[in-house]
Design a protein around this motif. Structure first.
Motif, PDB file in Angstrom:
ATOM      1  N   PRO A 170       0.805  -1.231   0.000  1.00  0.00           N
ATOM      2  CA  PRO A 170       0.000   0.000   0.000  1.00  0.00           C
ATOM      3  C   PRO A 170       0.836   1.278   0.000  1.00  0.00           C
ATOM      4  CG  PRO A 170      -0.895  -1.587   1.574  1.00  0.00           C
ATOM      5  CD  PRO A 170       0.438  -2.111   1.131  1.00  0.00           C
ATOM      6  N   SER A 171       1.913   1.304   0.794  1.00  0.00           N
ATOM      7  CA  SER A 171       2.705   2.532   0.910  1.00  0.00           C
ATOM      8  C   SER A 171       3.896   2.577  -0.045  1.00  0.00           C
ATOM      9  CB  SER A 171       3.210   2.703   2.349  1.00  0.00           C
ATOM     10  OG  SER A 171       4.073   1.640   2.711  1.00  0.00           O
ATOM     11  N   LYS A 172       4.129   1.495  -0.808  1.00  0.00           N
ATOM     12  CA  LYS A 172       5.250   1.435  -1.762  1.00  0.00           C
ATOM     13  C   LYS A 172       6.604   1.607  -1.071  1.00  0.00           C
ATOM     14  CE  LYS A 172       2.130   1.338  -5.024  1.00  0.00           C
ATOM     15  NZ  LYS A 172       1.766   0.069  -5.700  1.00  0.00           N
ATOM     16  N   THR A 173       6.743   1.010   0.098  1.00  0.00           N
ATOM     17  CA  THR A 173       7.995   1.125   0.854  1.00  0.00           C
ATOM     18  C   THR A 173       8.484  -0.256   1.284  1.00  0.00           C
ATOM     19  OG1 THR A 173       6.738   1.418   2.919  1.00  0.00           O
ATOM     20  CG2 THR A 173       7.402   3.415   1.761  1.00  0.00           C
ATOM     21  N   SER A 174       9.780  -0.339   1.600  1.00  0.00           N
ATOM     22  CA  SER A 174      10.350  -1.581   2.124  1.00  0.00           C
ATOM     23  C   SER A 174      11.299  -1.232   3.269  1.00  0.00           C
ATOM     24  CB  SER A 174      11.090  -2.359   1.029  1.00  0.00           C
ATOM     25  OG  SER A 174      12.175  -1.601   0.532  1.00  0.00           O
ATOM     26  N   LEU A 175      11.422  -2.159   4.226  1.00  0.00           N
ATOM     27  CA  LEU A 175      12.286  -1.970   5.385  1.00  0.00           C
ATOM     28  C   LEU A 175      13.256  -3.137   5.511  1.00  0.00           C
ATOM     29  CD1 LEU A 175       9.673  -0.948   8.136  1.00  0.00           C
ATOM     30  CD2 LEU A 175      11.019   0.567   6.681  1.00  0.00           C
ATOM     31  N   ILE A 176      14.439  -2.853   6.045  1.00  0.00           N
ATOM     32  CA  ILE A 176      15.398  -3.899   6.416  1.00  0.00           C
ATOM     33  C   ILE A 176      15.628  -3.770   7.921  1.00  0.00           C
ATOM     34  CG2 ILE A 176      17.700  -4.863   6.106  1.00  0.00           C
ATOM     35  CD1 ILE A 176      16.144  -5.097   3.588  1.00  0.00           C
ATOM     36  N   LEU A 177      15.189  -4.782   8.653  1.00  0.00           N
ATOM     37  CA  LEU A 177      15.447  -4.824  10.094  1.00  0.00           C
ATOM     38  C   LEU A 177      16.839  -5.434  10.233  1.00  0.00           C
ATOM     39  CD1 LEU A 177      11.952  -6.261  11.183  1.00  0.00           C
ATOM     40  CD2 LEU A 177      12.589  -3.882  10.652  1.00  0.00           C
ATOM     41  N   GLN A 178      17.821  -4.607  10.510  1.00  0.00           N
ATOM     42  CA  GLN A 178      19.201  -5.050  10.356  1.00  0.00           C
ATOM     43  C   GLN A 178      20.064  -4.852  11.605  1.00  0.00           C
ATOM     44  OE1 GLN A 178      20.792  -2.669   7.109  1.00  0.00           O
ATOM     45  NE2 GLN A 178      21.010  -0.878   8.430  1.00  0.00           N
ATOM     46  N   SER A 179      19.514  -5.023  12.771  1.00  0.00           N
ATOM     47  CA  SER A 179      20.330  -4.915  13.987  1.00  0.00           C
ATOM     48  C   SER A 179      21.462  -5.931  13.913  1.00  0.00           C
ATOM     49  CB  SER A 179      19.473  -5.175  15.225  1.00  0.00           C
ATOM     50  OG  SER A 179      18.398  -4.260  15.285  1.00  0.00           O
ATOM     51  N   SER A 180      22.683  -5.473  14.169  1.00  0.00           N
ATOM     52  CA  SER A 180      23.845  -6.364  14.110  1.00  0.00           C
ATOM     53  C   SER A 180      24.714  -6.256  15.365  1.00  0.00           C
ATOM     54  CB  SER A 180      24.688  -6.053  12.865  1.00  0.00           C
ATOM     55  OG  SER A 180      25.128  -4.705  12.893  1.00  0.00           O
TER      56      SER A 180
END
Length: 197
Positions: A170-180
């Motif tokens: 719907p929002s045309k977005t993507s996320l990377i949950l990348q805690s390292s």
């Protein structure tokens, strides 16, 4: 089942094509043969059966709904949404000392006169000993309370913290949950390639 029709009688002429009506007791008149589009108002009102009128109404409604469909967001609008989602996500997991590592705000060309935007931030967990993968799992759970995102991939086994890629259609977005790093949340995102205006 319809009863046998009464003898076919000429009803009117349409251009060079005769149009005949078959009559069934208790039923609407049925056009037996039709040539081309009716000219003006030459078709008898009695021949404009309910199914025909209903079909025209449904077709017009469908076209109207298609014309009024949701507009795709611009890169600027999607970028603002992305920023809101990331900051709200960090708030949902009660992250402390939030720092923006990529402020975004720039249109990044990606071909065909389309552009995308980015944003990223980090924050500290209240439990500094919590593992990186545990932090990513906490963000994954909290994201459901932020917006509609689907999990599309999880990092390779040798990736620190098992980063997860999420996509919101719907929002045309993507996320990377990348805690390292243990005790530190890290999330970045980008929009799809969209029109600038």
């Amino acid at each position: 089942m319809l009863s046998d029709p009464s003898p076919i009688r000429p009803a009117f002429r349409l251009g060079v094509f005769p149009v005949r009506l078959a009559h069934f007791p208790g039923e609407y008149e049925i056009v037996r043969s039709v040539g081309q589009c009716f000219e003006g108002d030459s078709m008898p009102r009695s021949a404009r059966s309910f199914p025909v009128r209903l079909g025209i109404t449904l077709m017009a409604t469908t076209l109207a709904l298609a014309a009024c469909g949701e507009r795709e967001p611009t890169a600027t609008e999607a970028g603002a949404t992305l920023k809101t989602h990331i900051l709200k996500l960090l708030k949902e997991v009660n992250a402390q000392n939030i720092q923006i590592t990529d402020p975004g705000g720039k249109d990044i060309p990606c071909g065909d006169d389309k552009f995308k935007r980015t944003f990223a931030a980090i924050g500290q967990d209240l439990a500094p000993e919590r593992t990186a993968s545990g932090l990513n799992e906490m963000m994954l759970s909290a994201l459901k309370r932020v917006a509609e995102y689907d999990l599309v991939s999880i990092g390779k086994p040798d990736d620190v913290g098992d980063p997860m890629e999420m996509v919101s259609k719907p929002s045309k977005t993507s996320l990377i949950l990348q805690s390292s790093i243990d005790g530190q949340y890290s999330v970045r995102g980008e929009t799809q390639c969209l029109n600038r205006l």
